[in-house]
Design a protein around this motif. Structure first.
Motif, PDB file in Angstrom:
ATOM      1  N   THR A  68      37.447  25.202  60.257  1.00  0.00           N
ATOM      2  CA  THR A  68      39.076  25.488  60.214  1.00  0.00           C
ATOM      3  C   THR A  68      40.080  25.983  61.132  1.00  0.00           C
ATOM      4  N   PHE A  69      40.224  27.334  60.346  1.00  0.00           N
ATOM      5  CA  PHE A  69      41.155  28.114  60.693  1.00  0.00           C
ATOM      6  C   PHE A  69      41.045  28.890  61.869  1.00  0.00           C
ATOM      7  N   GLY A  70      39.889  29.376  61.289  1.00  0.00           N
ATOM      8  CA  GLY A  70      38.975  29.926  62.467  1.00  0.00           C
ATOM      9  C   GLY A  70      39.156  31.726  61.861  1.00  0.00           C
ATOM     10  N   TYR A  71      39.029  31.827  60.809  1.00  0.00           N
ATOM     11  CA  TYR A  71      39.184  32.506  59.857  1.00  0.00           C
ATOM     12  C   TYR A  71      37.712  33.294  59.254  1.00  0.00           C
ATOM     13  N   PRO A  72      37.841  34.552  59.289  1.00  0.00           N
ATOM     14  CA  PRO A  72      36.076  34.976  58.921  1.00  0.00           C
ATOM     15  C   PRO A  72      36.141  35.052  57.755  1.00  0.00           C
ATOM     16  N   LEU A  73      34.888  34.247  57.269  1.00  0.00           N
ATOM     17  CA  LEU A  73      34.484  34.088  55.543  1.00  0.00           C
ATOM     18  C   LEU A  73      33.599  34.997  55.206  1.00  0.00           C
ATOM     19  N   LEU A  74      34.024  35.393  53.505  1.00  0.00           N
ATOM     20  CA  LEU A  74      33.104  36.241  52.956  1.00  0.00           C
ATOM     21  C   LEU A  74      33.015  36.097  51.278  1.00  0.00           C
ATOM     22  N   GLN A  95      48.716  38.871  41.193  1.00  0.00           N
ATOM     23  CA  GLN A  95      48.442  38.225  40.065  1.00  0.00           C
ATOM     24  C   GLN A  95      48.768  36.914  40.478  1.00  0.00           C
ATOM     25  N   THR A  96      50.321  36.282  41.315  1.00  0.00           N
ATOM     26  CA  THR A  96      51.232  35.584  41.676  1.00  0.00           C
ATOM     27  C   THR A  96      50.712  34.824  42.785  1.00  0.00           C
ATOM     28  N   LEU A  97      50.640  35.349  43.876  1.00  0.00           N
ATOM     29  CA  LEU A  97      50.012  35.190  45.075  1.00  0.00           C
ATOM     30  C   LEU A  97      48.253  34.389  45.372  1.00  0.00           C
ATOM     31  N   ARG A  98      47.447  35.117  44.094  1.00  0.00           N
ATOM     32  CA  ARG A  98      45.607  34.654  44.055  1.00  0.00           C
ATOM     33  C   ARG A  98      45.641  35.311  45.470  1.00  0.00           C
ATOM     34  N   VAL A  99      45.410  36.866  45.839  1.00  0.00           N
ATOM     35  CA  VAL A  99      45.101  37.335  46.986  1.00  0.00           C
ATOM     36  C   VAL A  99      44.613  38.600  46.200  1.00  0.00           C
ATOM     37  N   VAL A 100      43.952  38.987  46.816  1.00  0.00           N
ATOM     38  CA  VAL A 100      43.068  40.638  47.074  1.00  0.00           C
ATOM     39  C   VAL A 100      42.564  41.355  47.989  1.00  0.00           C
ATOM     40  N   PRO A 101      44.014  42.460  47.747  1.00  0.00           N
ATOM     41  CA  PRO A 101      43.676  43.811  49.393  1.00  0.00           C
ATOM     42  C   PRO A 101      41.834  43.736  49.347  1.00  0.00           C
ATOM     43  N   LEU A 113      41.924  35.431  50.546  1.00  0.00           N
ATOM     44  CA  LEU A 113      42.180  34.929  50.287  1.00  0.00           C
ATOM     45  C   LEU A 113      41.413  33.061  49.882  1.00  0.00           C
ATOM     46  N   SER A 114      41.921  32.067  49.379  1.00  0.00           N
ATOM     47  CA  SER A 114      41.381  30.649  49.344  1.00  0.00           C
ATOM     48  C   SER A 114      42.327  29.801  50.269  1.00  0.00           C
ATOM     49  N   ASP A 115      42.897  30.195  50.174  1.00  0.00           N
ATOM     50  CA  ASP A 115      44.165  29.157  50.923  1.00  0.00           C
ATOM     51  C   ASP A 115      45.277  29.737  52.150  1.00  0.00           C
ATOM     52  N   PRO A 116      44.271  29.483  53.552  1.00  0.00           N
ATOM     53  CA  PRO A 116      44.643  30.427  54.326  1.00  0.00           C
ATOM     54  C   PRO A 116      46.058  30.042  55.040  1.00  0.00           C
ATOM     55  N   THR A 117      46.451  28.597  54.635  1.00  0.00           N
ATOM     56  CA  THR A 117      47.792  27.768  54.574  1.00  0.00           C
ATOM     57  C   THR A 117      49.297  28.013  54.237  1.00  0.00           C
ATOM     58  N   ASN A 118      48.709  29.263  53.398  1.00  0.00           N
ATOM     59  CA  ASN A 118      49.902  29.547  52.550  1.00  0.00           C
ATOM     60  C   ASN A 118      50.109  30.779  53.047  1.00  0.00           C
ATOM     61  N   SER A 119      51.479  30.526  54.342  1.00  0.00           N
ATOM     62  CA  SER A 119      51.768  31.050  54.745  1.00  0.00           C
ATOM     63  C   SER A 119      53.223  32.385  54.493  1.00  0.00           C
ATOM     64  N   GLN A 120      53.526  31.709  53.291  1.00  0.00           N
ATOM     65  CA  GLN A 120      54.543  32.378  52.288  1.00  0.00           C
ATOM     66  C   GLN A 120      54.121  33.818  51.784  1.00  0.00           C
ATOM     67  N   ALA A 121      53.219  33.433  51.342  1.00  0.00           N
ATOM     68  CA  ALA A 121      52.317  34.234  50.661  1.00  0.00           C
ATOM     69  C   ALA A 121      51.437  35.255  51.859  1.00  0.00           C
ATOM     70  N   LEU A 122      51.250  34.938  53.017  1.00  0.00           N
ATOM     71  CA  LEU A 122      50.725  36.132  53.625  1.00  0.00           C
ATOM     72  C   LEU A 122      51.923  37.094  54.191  1.00  0.00           C
ATOM     73  N   VAL A 133      48.605  41.603  57.778  1.00  0.00           N
ATOM     74  CA  VAL A 133      47.868  41.233  57.779  1.00  0.00           C
ATOM     75  C   VAL A 133      46.979  40.564  58.377  1.00  0.00           C
ATOM     76  N   GLU A 134      45.173  40.670  57.916  1.00  0.00           N
ATOM     77  CA  GLU A 134      44.343  39.923  58.089  1.00  0.00           C
ATOM     78  C   GLU A 134      43.563  39.329  57.401  1.00  0.00           C
ATOM     79  N   PRO A 135      43.750  37.791  57.085  1.00  0.00           N
ATOM     80  CA  PRO A 135      43.492  36.961  56.201  1.00  0.00           C
ATOM     81  C   PRO A 135      41.805  36.860  56.194  1.00  0.00           C
ATOM     82  N   VAL A 136      40.931  36.370  54.883  1.00  0.00           N
ATOM     83  CA  VAL A 136      39.542  36.660  55.124  1.00  0.00           C
ATOM     84  C   VAL A 136      39.658  34.942  53.971  1.00  0.00           C
ATOM     85  N   ILE A 137      38.800  34.124  54.493  1.00  0.00           N
ATOM     86  CA  ILE A 137      38.433  33.338  53.013  1.00  0.00           C
ATOM     87  C   ILE A 137      37.508  33.677  52.738  1.00  0.00           C
TER      88      ILE A 137
END
Length: 575
Positions: A68-74, A95-101, A113-122, A133-137
């Protein structure tokens, strides 16, 4: 290219991911509303509530987000924590934003990340890391497991450093005020609390005088100053730097929200009902965080007595004779860290009796001595050394101690006090005893006032004391003579000792320190030189004629006694 999702009226209050699921038909609007309310009530994320309902599993949700959002899946399960870039994102923020570099190359960073719509976290990640930042699902359940593993390994690394110890008590008044303003997570993080407790106890056990907590770009270093030399002690994870500084600030009653300017505070550690240790805390903003230095102030040092400080018998006799006179001025001089405060407090402790009124003005008071009226000068509030001294003279004093004579006004008042029936102690920063007199004259003090008030000057240094593992060295006679030994000193079969190193001294060859002193009484001949505006060299020559040893010569006698090494004396004295 990420999909652009229309905002519907009915779904405008739903999170972005919920709206996308509703618009794709994978989730009904009533069900989405119910899950959103449940997430809010349970204080969890929408994805946690969604996966908990069974409406979709983590793997299919990740596929949906990637398409849906056009990001790579890993597949994140192929990554181990050792493969991830260290300190790319603050551990707490991660830990707060639930992301891993996942990786960082130059100014670009891939983030799982698991929620690509969380623009505030990005946006927060971009701001904190100063990277594009380059999101990966990734699947949400695998992401949660990796975050838990990272958190556990971080805590375990601290636990490995701390062990089972760490429960110590701080004086309540040191922490209550600041703790009320501090976030609970910053103050009561158990691994951080136990880790700091262990570091403080290690410092006290090793006899350290200072602790340095130093953040750098890719490491965090803790060093201890033992016997005057800084030693590496620990290298904890860089991610703990902010929590560790916050914990120290809370204990020292500092502002944990202010990280842009230096701060100074104080804290107290209760070791037993009869012994407490004070710490003077200083923070300093650096490129990679706040550096914190803690000075250990142990009141038991002032109660060791003059005998433990290392004075030779004739030096001790001169000092005791001077400080027990009814009036006059005794000055202690030397660089910072030469033990001037301990020497002065040892003298005060000797004189501290029920029939004596003692007042001190210091900046700040480093050692708490019961029975002595101690005042901290506060220039911002208008309480300066001269004002404190004037107040002391109206307090019926017998003995006055001034932390340091810095200017003519302080010197004049101290000298007048010494001339009007009071014993005055103070310090100056000069290289030796003779130059102290010329320093006072250069300040503008009249030679007559100096000659009629100063009765003794002691200059001092601290040299490292040789450990019991020391061994005699073969050193040539020419080398010893060039260092300052006289022919008479070299008689006999003695040999200088050198450091070897053992477990007791941690391999350094030294354990503890010994004082090197130059004790110069103001005799009639020296008074005549002062009144005649004599310089430091003339005063030093006269003092030598009267049997006053220079700092170098006093140090060489410590070498002959086997207390320290020749290289230590040469390193801390000039000739």
């Amino acid at each position: 290219m990420a999909a652009v999702l229309p905002t519907t009226t009915t779904g405008s209050m739903l999170p972005g991911l919920a709206r996308a699921l509703v618009q794709s038909g994978k989730l009904g609007m009533p069900q989405a509303d119910t899950l959103q309310k449940k997430a809010a009530n349970d204080k969890v994320g929408f994805i946690d509530a969604l996966l908990g309902s069974g409406a979709i599993d983590a793997r299919n949700l990740a596929l949906f987000c990637a398409e849906t959002f056009g990001y790579p899946l890993l597949d994140l399960s192929a990554f181990s924590p050792e493969m991830l870039p260290a300190n790319a994102i603050d551990a707490k923020l991660m830990q707060t934003l639930r992301v891993v570099p996942l990786s960082k190359r130059g100014n670009k960073m891939s983030v799982a990340l698991s929620d690509p719509t969380n623009s505030q976290a990005l946006d927060q990640i971009k701001f904190q890391s100063e990277a594009s930042v380059e999101p990966v699902i990734v699947a949400h359940d695998v992401l949660q497991a990796l975050l838990a593993s990272l958190a556990k390994s971080g805590d375990q690394s601290l636990n490995d450093l701390v062990g089972e110890e760490g429960d110590i008590e701080f004086a309540e008044e040191e922490s209550q005020a600041a703790a009320a303003e501090a976030p609970v997570s910053e103050v009561e993080d158990a691994p951080i609390v136990r880790f700091l407790n262990k570091v403080l106890m290690d410092a006290i056990t090793l006899g350290a005088s200072d602790l340095h907590f130093e953040p750098y770009e890719k490491q965090y270093r803790i060093r201890l100053r033992v016997d005057g030399v800084l030693r590496d002690h620990m290298a904890p994870p860089l991610a703990i730097r902010d929590k560790l500084v916050s914990r120290i600030k809370v204990l020292a009653k500092l502002d944990i929200s202010e990280k842009r300017v230096p701060q100074d505070g104080r804290m107290r550690l209760v070791l037993s009902p009869t012994r407490t240790i004070d710490f003077r805390v200083s923070t300093l903003p650096t490129l990679f965080g706040e550096k914190t230095v803690m000075r250990i102030l142990d009141a038991t040092q002032a109660q060791m007595g003059i005998d433990a400080l290392g004075y030779d018998p004739d030096q001790k006799a001169l000092l005791v004779d001077a400080i027990t006179r009814p009036y006059g001025m005794v000055l202690v001089t030397g660089p910072t860290g030469s033990g001037k405060t301990v020497s002065l407090y040892s003298c005060l402790n000797l004189l501290n009796k029920p029939g004596i009124n003692i007042s001190t003005a210091e900046d700040p008071a480093e050692i708490n001595l019961p029975g002595v009226n101690q005042v901290n000068v506060n220039e911002k509030a208008g309480l300066t050394f001269p004002i404190a001294l004037k107040a002391f003279l109206r307090q019926d004093p017998d003995i006055i101690m001034v932390g340091e004579i810095r200017d003519l006004e302080t010197a004049d008042i101290a000298i007048k006090a010494a001339q009007t029936g009071h014993m005055v102690f103070s310090t100056l920063h000069t290289n030796d005893a003779p130059s102290t007199l010329t320093r006072l004259m250069n300040m503008g003090v009249a030679p007559f006032n100096i000659a009629s008030s100063v009765i003794l000057i002691t200059a001092q240094r601290l040299a490292r004391r040789l450990c019991t593992c020391k061994q005699p060295l073969e050193v040539g006679r020419d080398v010893l003579k060039s260092a300052g030994f006289r022919d008479a000193d070299l008689e006999g079969d003695w040999k200088p000792y050198g450091p070897i190193g053992c477990e007791r001294c941690l391999g350094s060859g030294y354990k503890g320190r010994v004082g090197i002193y130059q004790i110069m009484p103001i005799t009639e001949a020296i008074e005549a030189l002062i009144l005649g505006h004599g310089n430091a060299m003339q005063i030093a020559a006269q003092a030598e004629l009267e049997g006053v040893n220079s700092l170098r010569r006093s140090g060489l006698m410590k070498v002959k006694q086997g207390l320290t090494s020749l290289e230590e004396v040469l390193g801390c004295t000039n000739e």
